[in-house]
Design a protein around this motif. Structure first.
Motif, mmCIF file in Angstrom:
data_model
loop_
_atom_site.group_PDB
_atom_site.id
_atom_site.type_symbol
_atom_site.label_atom_id
_atom_site.label_comp_id
_atom_site.label_asym_id
_atom_site.label_seq_id
_atom_site.Cartn_x
_atom_site.Cartn_y
_atom_site.Cartn_z
ATOM 1 N N HIS A 7 59.384 22.442 44.793
ATOM 2 C CA HIS A 7 60.269 21.304 45.039
ATOM 3 C C HIS A 7 61.539 21.803 45.712
ATOM 4 N N ARG A 8 62.388 20.866 46.098
ATOM 5 C CA ARG A 8 63.603 21.220 46.841
ATOM 6 C C ARG A 8 64.784 21.603 45.951
ATOM 7 N N PHE A 9 64.624 21.478 44.661
ATOM 8 C CA PHE A 9 65.722 21.746 43.738
ATOM 9 C C PHE A 9 65.846 23.237 43.442
ATOM 10 N N LYS A 10 67.040 23.652 43.051
ATOM 11 C CA LYS A 10 67.306 25.057 42.735
ATOM 12 C C LYS A 10 66.462 25.483 41.540
ATOM 13 N N LYS A 11 65.843 26.643 41.655
ATOM 14 C CA LYS A 11 65.107 27.252 40.554
ATOM 15 C C LYS A 11 65.904 28.460 40.087
ATOM 16 N N TYR A 12 66.144 28.549 38.814
ATOM 17 C CA TYR A 12 66.948 29.628 38.264
ATOM 18 C C TYR A 12 66.062 30.781 37.822
ATOM 19 N N LYS A 13 66.610 31.984 37.907
ATOM 20 C CA LYS A 13 65.916 33.196 37.493
ATOM 21 C C LYS A 13 65.641 33.152 35.991
ATOM 22 N N ASN A 14 64.484 33.656 35.591
ATOM 23 C CA ASN A 14 64.131 33.770 34.180
ATOM 24 C C ASN A 14 64.905 34.936 33.582
ATOM 25 N N LEU A 15 65.898 34.648 32.774
ATOM 26 C CA LEU A 15 66.787 35.681 32.229
ATOM 27 C C LEU A 15 66.171 36.454 31.064
ATOM 28 N N VAL A 16 65.076 35.979 30.509
ATOM 29 C CA VAL A 16 64.464 36.662 29.362
ATOM 30 C C VAL A 16 63.075 37.212 29.694
ATOM 31 N N LEU A 17 62.742 37.286 30.968
ATOM 32 C CA LEU A 17 61.417 37.749 31.389
ATOM 33 C C LEU A 17 61.077 39.126 30.829
ATOM 34 N N ASP A 18 62.016 40.048 30.841
ATOM 35 C CA ASP A 18 61.777 41.407 30.358
ATOM 36 C C ASP A 18 62.295 41.644 28.942
ATOM 37 N N TYR A 19 62.671 40.592 28.259
ATOM 38 C CA TYR A 19 63.225 40.680 26.911
ATOM 39 C C TYR A 19 62.080 40.615 25.900
ATOM 40 N N GLU A 20 61.961 41.593 25.020
ATOM 41 C CA GLU A 20 60.903 41.595 24.018
ATOM 42 C C GLU A 20 61.315 40.714 22.838
ATOM 43 N N ILE A 21 60.618 39.633 22.673
ATOM 44 C CA ILE A 21 60.904 38.675 21.597
ATOM 45 C C ILE A 21 59.962 38.992 20.442
ATOM 46 N N THR A 22 60.541 39.427 19.309
ATOM 47 C CA THR A 22 59.740 39.903 18.179
ATOM 48 C C THR A 22 59.904 39.090 16.899
ATOM 49 N N LYS A 23 60.814 38.113 16.930
ATOM 50 C CA LYS A 23 61.030 37.293 15.733
ATOM 51 C C LYS A 23 61.655 35.955 16.142
ATOM 52 N N PRO A 24 61.607 34.971 15.251
ATOM 53 C CA PRO A 24 62.186 33.656 15.560
ATOM 54 C C PRO A 24 63.680 33.730 15.850
ATOM 55 N N ASN A 25 64.152 32.796 16.618
ATOM 56 C CA ASN A 25 65.567 32.581 16.939
ATOM 57 C C ASN A 25 66.201 33.666 17.800
ATOM 58 N N GLN A 26 65.398 34.492 18.443
ATOM 59 C CA GLN A 26 65.948 35.454 19.409
ATOM 60 C C GLN A 26 66.191 34.787 20.751
ATOM 61 N N ALA A 27 65.336 33.834 21.091
ATOM 62 C CA ALA A 27 65.478 33.128 22.372
ATOM 63 C C ALA A 27 64.932 31.717 22.238
ATOM 64 N N TRP A 28 65.686 30.792 22.733
ATOM 65 C CA TRP A 28 65.239 29.400 22.807
ATOM 66 C C TRP A 28 65.103 29.032 24.276
ATOM 67 N N VAL A 29 64.160 28.158 24.553
ATOM 68 C CA VAL A 29 63.952 27.679 25.914
ATOM 69 C C VAL A 29 64.088 26.162 25.920
ATOM 70 N N ALA A 30 64.449 25.610 27.069
ATOM 71 C CA ALA A 30 64.656 24.169 27.184
ATOM 72 C C ALA A 30 63.750 23.594 28.256
ATOM 73 N N ASP A 31 63.391 22.337 28.070
ATOM 74 C CA ASP A 31 62.587 21.627 29.050
ATOM 75 C C ASP A 31 62.916 20.147 28.949
ATOM 76 N N ASP A 49 61.781 27.275 20.205
ATOM 77 C CA ASP A 49 61.902 28.686 19.874
ATOM 78 C C ASP A 49 60.811 29.440 20.641
ATOM 79 N N ALA A 50 61.193 30.425 21.450
ATOM 80 C CA ALA A 50 60.242 31.133 22.301
ATOM 81 C C ALA A 50 59.235 31.961 21.507
ATOM 82 N N TYR A 51 59.573 32.375 20.316
ATOM 83 C CA TYR A 51 58.663 33.189 19.498
ATOM 84 C C TYR A 51 57.652 32.321 18.752
ATOM 85 N N SER A 52 58.145 31.368 17.982
ATOM 86 C CA SER A 52 57.276 30.559 17.129
ATOM 87 C C SER A 52 56.700 29.337 17.840
#
Length: 76
Positions: A7-31, A49-52
Protein backbone atom coordinates in the motif's frame (compact mmCIF):
# COMPACT_ATOMS: atom_id res chain seq x y z
CA UNK A 1 -8.73 -11.67 4.55
CA UNK A 2 -5.08 -11.01 5.24
CA UNK A 3 -3.05 -7.83 5.57
CA UNK A 4 -2.18 -6.06 2.33
CA UNK A 5 1.41 -4.88 2.80
CA UNK A 6 1.60 -3.37 -0.70
CA UNK A 7 0.00 0.00 0.00
CA UNK A 8 1.00 3.65 -0.22
CA UNK A 9 1.19 4.21 3.53
CA UNK A 10 4.42 4.32 5.54
CA UNK A 11 5.56 0.95 6.86
CA UNK A 12 7.64 1.07 10.01
CA UNK A 13 10.65 -1.12 10.75
CA UNK A 14 10.06 -4.10 13.05
CA UNK A 15 11.94 -3.01 16.17
CA UNK A 16 11.74 -6.42 17.89
CA UNK A 17 12.65 -8.65 14.94
CA UNK A 18 15.96 -9.73 16.51
CA UNK A 19 14.74 -9.54 20.11
CA UNK A 20 14.47 -12.93 21.85
CA UNK A 21 11.12 -13.03 23.62
CA UNK A 22 11.25 -15.69 26.36
CA UNK A 23 8.45 -14.74 28.75
CA UNK A 24 5.17 -12.78 28.90
CA UNK A 25 5.14 -8.97 28.95
CA UNK A 26 8.53 -8.50 27.28
CA UNK A 27 6.93 -7.16 24.11
CA UNK A 28 3.44 -6.18 23.12
CA UNK A 29 2.28 -5.68 19.56
CA UNK A 30 -0.62 -3.61 18.24
CA UNK A 31 -3.01 -4.03 15.35
CA UNK A 32 -6.16 -2.37 14.08
CA UNK A 33 -8.84 -4.06 11.99
CA UNK A 34 -12.30 -3.04 10.94
CA UNK A 35 -15.43 -4.92 11.92
CA UNK A 36 -18.98 -4.55 10.72
CA UNK A 37 -19.69 -3.35 7.20
CA UNK A 38 -18.54 -0.53 4.95
CA UNK A 39 -21.65 1.58 5.65
CA UNK A 40 -21.21 1.38 9.40
CA UNK A 41 -17.66 0.24 10.23
CA UNK A 42 -16.18 -0.20 13.65
CA UNK A 43 -12.43 -0.22 14.24
CA UNK A 44 -10.99 -2.72 16.69
CA UNK A 45 -7.63 -1.79 18.24
CA UNK A 46 -5.82 -4.73 19.82
CA UNK A 47 -2.77 -4.95 22.07
CA UNK A 48 -1.36 -8.50 22.15
CA UNK A 49 1.41 -10.03 24.24
CA UNK A 50 3.98 -11.27 21.70
CA UNK A 51 4.96 -14.29 23.82
CA UNK A 52 1.63 -15.68 25.00
CA UNK A 53 -0.48 -14.26 22.12
CA UNK A 54 -2.97 -13.14 24.80
CA UNK A 55 -4.93 -9.99 24.06
CA UNK A 56 -4.03 -7.63 26.89
CA UNK A 57 -6.04 -4.61 25.74
CA UNK A 58 -8.69 -3.70 23.21
CA UNK A 59 -11.02 -0.89 22.21
CA UNK A 60 -13.69 -0.48 19.53
CA UNK A 61 -14.27 2.95 17.99
CA UNK A 62 -16.10 4.46 15.03
CA UNK A 63 -12.91 6.12 13.73
CA UNK A 64 -9.20 5.49 13.21
CA UNK A 65 -7.92 8.17 15.58
CA UNK A 66 -4.71 7.52 17.50
CA UNK A 67 -6.65 7.87 20.75
CA UNK A 68 -8.34 4.48 20.16
CA UNK A 69 -5.01 2.63 20.22
CA UNK A 70 -3.94 4.55 23.31
CA UNK A 71 -7.16 3.58 25.09
CA UNK A 72 -6.53 -0.07 24.17
CA UNK A 73 -3.00 0.21 25.57
CA UNK A 74 -4.26 1.75 28.83
CA UNK A 75 -6.77 -1.09 29.27
CA UNK A 76 -4.07 -3.70 29.95
Amino acid sequence: MTTNSHHRFKKYKNLVLDYEITKPNQAWVADITYIGNRKNPGYLSLITDAYSKKIVGYYIADNLNTESSLIALKRH
